[in-house]
Design an enzyme around this catalytic site. Structure first.
Site, PDB file in Angstrom:
ATOM      1  N   TYR A   1      -0.504  -2.094   2.100  1.00 43.45           N
ATOM      2  CA  TYR A   1      -1.453  -1.090   2.213  1.00 43.45           C
ATOM      3  C   TYR A   1      -2.374  -1.248   2.613  1.00 43.45           C
ATOM      4  O   TYR A   1      -2.966  -0.605   3.746  1.00 43.45           O
ATOM      5  CB  TYR A   1      -1.314  -0.115   0.932  1.00 43.45           C
ATOM      6  N   HIS A   2      -3.270  -1.877   1.891  1.00 45.43           N
ATOM      7  CA  HIS A   2      -4.639  -2.457   2.313  1.00 45.43           C
ATOM      8  C   HIS A   2      -4.817  -2.993   3.870  1.00 45.43           C
ATOM      9  O   HIS A   2      -5.812  -2.778   4.656  1.00 45.43           O
ATOM     10  CB  HIS A   2      -5.187  -3.524   1.456  1.00 45.43           C
TER      11      HIS A   2
ATOM     12  N   LYS B   1      -5.194  -0.161   6.099  1.00 46.25           N
ATOM     13  CA  LYS B   1      -6.246   0.237   6.109  1.00 46.25           C
ATOM     14  C   LYS B   1      -7.193  -0.492   7.059  1.00 46.25           C
ATOM     15  O   LYS B   1      -8.076   0.179   7.816  1.00 46.25           O
ATOM     16  CB  LYS B   1      -7.092   0.441   4.936  1.00 46.25           C
TER      17      LYS B   1
ATOM     18  N   THR C   1     -11.110   2.047   2.330  1.00 45.63           N
ATOM     19  CA  THR C   1     -10.864   1.432   0.887  1.00 45.63           C
ATOM     20  C   THR C   1     -11.828   0.189   0.856  1.00 45.63           C
ATOM     21  O   THR C   1     -11.893  -0.681   1.623  1.00 45.63           O
ATOM     22  CB  THR C   1      -9.684   1.166   0.416  1.00 45.63           C
TER      23      THR C   1
ATOM     24  N   SER D   1      -2.705  -6.064  -0.029  1.00 52.87           N
ATOM     25  CA  SER D   1      -1.305  -5.531   0.039  1.00 52.87           C
ATOM     26  C   SER D   1      -0.780  -5.042   1.369  1.00 52.87           C
ATOM     27  O   SER D   1      -1.787  -5.037   2.400  1.00 52.87           O
ATOM     28  CB  SER D   1      -1.054  -4.547  -0.973  1.00 52.87           C
TER      29      SER D   1
END
Length: 390
Positions: free
Chosen positions: A181-182, A185, A144, A179
């Site tokens: 989530y990031h 990644k 991302t 976040s």
């Protein structure tokens, strides 16, 4: 070419599976369907009803335009995952099998931990399975653009040339995830770069922008092939959410000042970019990064574009700035490039009224399914006042 698509039941995964199958590739989907369970637990549902994975695969195979196989596999189950690689022996592995929502990862500790285990442990399992079973396979991993954050310098593609105290080197571009989530990644990228250097695996890391859009050429061919289109505050990306809000007369809710600038890409281009990466694999031992996006927009600009498209359809729309639930810069520098994909011949689909009209029309056709109560944000990045006073 044999292609294994991990997470092939999801938004990007399903569209990619159909596209690669139509292109003549031998496609197998590996997915444990947990995203559908998360929808139920959160009380949300995609805009249009989804067929079961069995109905989806059967409908596609019946068309005679290609064939897809399906295996129910959890990426956290190493033995099962390695078994699928052993059976399929893929030439390329496209990895979408992750929890993809920043708000989901910020709900509470449990959801942050679920995101971490599914994404980080699952990614490492896949890398180990590749090492043990298919070390020649090419990994195409969906990352991302959010890994980079919003630095006050131009964003390069994965790496940056720096000079420090008279010495020069080419190093990974600094990451500032926004976040949990990031953050997972970023872990993925570090893991993949490591195994390419140490084990000689080969990988393409697609740092993708925010995806929007409803249809690809293949998802239009039968009702069972319809893709998911999320509009809720957990999984609904900003442009899809705005289009649904416009269709039901809900103000377009711009978080904060609306100056947050991000990169965007149409789902039609997502599948084409993955195909380009698969057909032009990295060299053995090479880790490369493609910034996968087409255009840059601020959130405020997107709201204006959706309002304009809706008004051309005879729909009155208002724009409302609301308190930003996220901890992020609302006005900032943002400049980046996607030279690697363009060098392979990528020609982007640009955002225009026709694309927006298509999304708004989909919302209008499924208006009775829209749940207004799941649109406004309830997940906050900010700590509770009581915890600060404790």
């Amino acid at each position: 070419m044999k292609v294994l698509i991990v997470g092939g039941d999801g938004y990007c995964g399903w569209a990619t599976a159909l596209h690669l199958s139509a292109a003549g590739m031998d496609v197998t989907i590996a997915d444990n369907l947990v995203r559908r369970e998360w929808d139920k637990a959160l009380g949300i549902a995609p805009l249009a009803p989804l067929a079961t994975i069995g109905e989806r695969v059967h409908a596609w195979n019946k068309l005679g335009k290609g064939e897809i196989a399906y295996r129910n596999v959890d990426v956290v189950d190493y033995d099962a995952l390695a078994g699928v690689l052993q059976d399929v022996k893929p030439d390329a592995i496209v990895h979408f099998g992750q929890q993809r929502s920043a708000p989901y990862s910020m709900i509470d500790r449990e959801h942050a931990m679920r995101t971490l285990v599914n994404n980080t442990a699952g990614n490492l399992n896949l890398l180990w399975a590749m090492r043990e079973v298919t070390p020649e396979a090419h990994l195409v991993k969906l990352g991302t653009m959010g890994e980079y954050g919003t630095p006050n310098i131009d964003i390069e593609e994965g790496f940056i040339d720096i000079e420090h105290k008279g010495r020069r080197d080419r190093l990974p571009f600094p990451k500032q995830p926004g976040s949990f989530y990031h953050l997972t990644k970023v872990h993925d990228s570090d893991q993949i770069f490591f195994v390419c250097r140490v084990w000689g695996l080969r990988a393409t890391d697609l740092h993708q922008g925010v995806v929007y859009g409803a249809h690809t050429e293949q998802t239009r061919l039968a009702p069972e092939l319809v893709n998911r289109f999320d509009y809720d505050h957990i999984y609904g990306t900003v442009l899809n959410r705005f289009c649904v809000q416009a269709a039901i007369g809900h103000p377009l809710t711009v978080y904060g000042l609306g100056g947050q600038t991000r990169s965007f890409i149409n789902i039609r281009d997502t599948v084409r970019c993955v195909e380009l990466a698969v057909n032009n694999p990295a060299e053995q031992g090479e880790y490369r990064v493609f910034n996968q996006f087409t255009e840059l927009f601020s959130v405020g600009d997107l709201a204006e574009k959706v309002a304009h498209a809706a008004q051309n359809m005879g729909i009155g729309v208002t724009i409302q700035n609301v308190s930003n639930p996220r901890s992020e810069k609302e006005m900032h520098h943002y400049s980046t490039d996607n030279a690697n994909l363009r060098s392979l011949g990528f020609e982007p689909t640009l955002l225009d009224d026709a694309v927006l009209r298509e999304c708004i029309e989909l919302a209008l056709a499924n208006r009775e399914r829209i749940d207004r109560s799941v649109i406004d944000p309830t997940v906050s990045w900010r700590p509770r006042v009581s915890s600060l006073l404790a």
